[in-house]
Enzyme design. Structure first.
Site, short mmCIF file in Angstrom:
data_model
loop_
_atom_site.label_atom_id
_atom_site.label_comp_id
_atom_site.label_asym_id
_atom_site.label_seq_id
_atom_site.Cartn_x
_atom_site.Cartn_y
_atom_site.Cartn_z
N HIS A 93 4.22 -2.75 -12.47
CA HIS A 93 3.89 -2.74 -11.15
C HIS A 93 2.93 -1.38 -10.96
O HIS A 93 3.47 -0.36 -11.61
CB HIS A 93 5.09 -2.78 -9.91
CG HIS A 93 6.02 -1.56 -10.19
ND1 HIS A 93 5.79 -0.42 -9.51
CD2 HIS A 93 7.17 -1.56 -10.68
CE1 HIS A 93 6.90 0.41 -9.68
NE2 HIS A 93 7.63 -0.41 -10.50
N ASP A 95 2.24 0.09 -7.76
CA ASP A 95 2.49 0.86 -6.53
C ASP A 95 3.64 2.02 -7.35
O ASP A 95 4.34 1.78 -8.02
CB ASP A 95 2.99 0.09 -5.60
CG ASP A 95 4.42 -0.49 -5.97
OD1 ASP A 95 4.38 -1.44 -6.93
OD2 ASP A 95 5.43 -0.43 -5.11
N ASP A 126 7.26 5.32 -13.80
CA ASP A 126 7.74 4.26 -13.01
C ASP A 126 6.71 3.78 -11.95
O ASP A 126 6.39 4.56 -10.87
CB ASP A 126 8.88 4.54 -12.09
CG ASP A 126 9.36 3.41 -11.32
OD1 ASP A 126 9.10 2.31 -11.73
OD2 ASP A 126 10.30 3.74 -10.48
N GLU A 160 6.37 -3.35 -5.52
CA GLU A 160 7.58 -3.21 -5.91
C GLU A 160 8.72 -2.57 -5.30
O GLU A 160 9.80 -2.54 -5.05
CB GLU A 160 7.63 -3.12 -7.27
CG GLU A 160 9.11 -3.47 -8.09
CD GLU A 160 10.07 -2.43 -8.16
OE1 GLU A 160 10.96 -2.60 -8.42
OE2 GLU A 160 9.63 -1.27 -7.92
N GLU A 161 8.18 -1.03 -5.07
CA GLU A 161 9.10 -0.03 -4.51
C GLU A 161 9.37 -0.25 -3.07
O GLU A 161 10.18 0.20 -2.67
CB GLU A 161 8.14 1.31 -4.76
CG GLU A 161 7.79 1.66 -6.19
CD GLU A 161 8.99 2.16 -6.90
OE1 GLU A 161 10.32 2.03 -6.60
OE2 GLU A 161 8.86 2.45 -8.30
#
Length: 455
Positions: A93, A95, A126, A160-161
């Site tokens: 991801h 984001d 991440d 995702e976050e």
């Protein structure tokens, strides 16, 4: 075979590491936070376009930008493999979490900065570091010019976050975009730099917000203190029942004594990773691995109460707390949430009025460790790192794994990534060790080639 090929692949990856750093710097520069209150939406769209162009450049065809149900943009693409070869889906991801208080960062959060051998910046680990790792692995296979050993799908998520659920809805609406024999989710990590691991277990989540009310309004503590029921004191008493004297999570009706079967998490390493102060004991019984990977864990995320600065000599009529309950595989999140609510209602003292709001639940996940792809990945990791890979758990949840598992029950879903404790993901001064990007890119390339050789 994997070991014999590792030197060749490593040489290619090593030569590409300067490119990887440039690409990660370009990605980190995007404030790609999937919340318009935190960053302009153009930042996420810019990152999505960058990702799409990058995968096109390594030979992934049919790359699409698709707006999902939560308003985020997913990047998907597909390159067919040789006839009879399996298809592997590579997930990441783009984001990121908000930077938070930028004064706590030693270097600008959206500017990749090298310090003491690590690369610092929001999303460096991440999950933009994982995205760059995918690109490295594909180039190490000779793409775009050489044929791919397997069919390759890429999926890069944009929310995702924030857990908007957009990508999960897209899986259900367009399963053709995700159809694969193997799914490689690059959004976890190792227990330490240089210690390869495959994540085989994810805890789910069952959050609630509890509200306690006892009085019509605040009361002067001198005039009414003693017999007047204090809502904040009632809440504190209720919350105290969720841990025993040893620190174990206690929720009536939930089994909190499961054991972890797999790699251990040494206590001294955990203390260092978590920054536990000298003289402070860890909480709970059993091993660290039992506690963080196999058992429920209750965390108080926040309390609504008067702050210390500015507080008055008053008894509080109401108070609230947001609670996070991590749920291990084998336990149903809705059942866990029901048990937590019943426990809180029963624990309320003095007839205090209690109202509990449910938040959405996240299912736990466990992957198989006996399939051919798991074996192939373990061999590739061992060849890349020079030591055997360990099966580990993760405390967080990745809802996409369950949705893909339901949609494609025959697919093997495997989790790994460049994140490790020193990365401090979601915190100020997030960073990645570039050797993790390099080693995992080597392992991924060897894994993909190995799957192709087995067909």
């Amino acid at each position: 075979m994997v070991t014999e090929q590792s030197d060749e692949v490593r040489g290619r990856v090593a030569a590409l590491m300067p490119t990887a750093r440039e690409e990660l710097a370009a990605l980190v520069a995007f404030r790609s936070i999937a919340d318009p209150r935190q960053a302009p939406p153009e930042e996420c769209l810019g990152a999505a376009n960058w990702v799409a162009d990058a995968f096109r450049a390594v030979g992934i065809g049919d790359v699409e930008l698709i707006e999902t149900s939560d308003g985020s943009t997913a990047v998907v693409g597909h390159r067919p493999g040789p006839e009879g070869a399996p298809t592997v889906l590579l997930y990441s991801h783009y984001d990121v979490q908000p930077a938070g208080d930028e004064a706590l960062w030693e270097t600008p959060p959206f500017e990749l900065t090298e310090r003491d051998g690590r690369w610092y910046g929001r999303g460096a680990a991440d999950c933009k570091g994982n995205l760059v790792m995918h690109l490295l692995a594909l180039r190490a296979l000779g793409l775009p010019d050489a044929p791919a050993p397997v069919g390759i799908r890429v999926v890069c998520e944009g929310s995702e976050e924030m857990s908007g659920g957009g990508l999960e809805d897209l899986v259900r609406a367009r399963p053709d975009l995700f159809a694969a024999d193997v799914v490689l989710v690059a959004d976890t990590g190792n227990t330490a730099v240089g210690q390869p691991a495959v994540t085989v277990s994810l805890r789910g989540v069952a959050n609630v917000v509890v509200h306690v009310e006892t009085l019509r309004s605040q009361l002067h503590s001198g005039m009414y203190g003693g017999p007047a029921p204090d809502a904040l004191a009632a809440l504190v008493q209720m919350l105290s029942t969720l841990r025993d004297h040893g620190g174990n999570t206690v929720v009536d009706g939930l089994d909190t004594a499961q054991d972890w079967i797999g790699a251990e998490y040494p206590e001294e390493r955990f203390r260092a990773d978590a920054g536990v102060l000298d003289g402070v004991r860890l909480t709970g019984s059993g091993s660290v691995a039992d506690a963080v990977w196999a058992r429920p864990a209750l965390t108080i995320l926040g309390i609504d109460a008067p702050p210390v600065v500015g507080s008055a000599a008053a008894i509080q009529p109401r108070a609230s707390a947001r609670l996070n309950l991590r749920v291990p595989p084998g336990m149903t999140p809705v059942h866990a949430q029901d048990a937590l609510i019943a426990h809180l209602e029963k624990a309320a003292p003095w007839g205090a009025r209690v109202r509990v709001e449910r938040e959405s639940v996240g299912e736990p996940f466990r992957t198989s460790t006996t399939g051919p792809a798991y074996v192939a990945l373990s061999e590739a990791l061992a060849a890349a790192y020079g030591v055997a890979a360990s099966p580990i758990g993760e405390g967080g949840s990745i809802p996409l794994c369950n949705v893909l598992g339901d949609q494609f029950p025959d697919a093997e879903i495997l989790l790994l990534g460049v994140e490790e404790p020193a990365a401090f993901i979601h915190a100020p001064n997030e960073s990645v060790d570039p050797t993790e990007i390099e080693n995992l890119a080597v392992a991924e390339a060897l894994f993909l080639r190995s799957l192709g050789d087995r067909t």
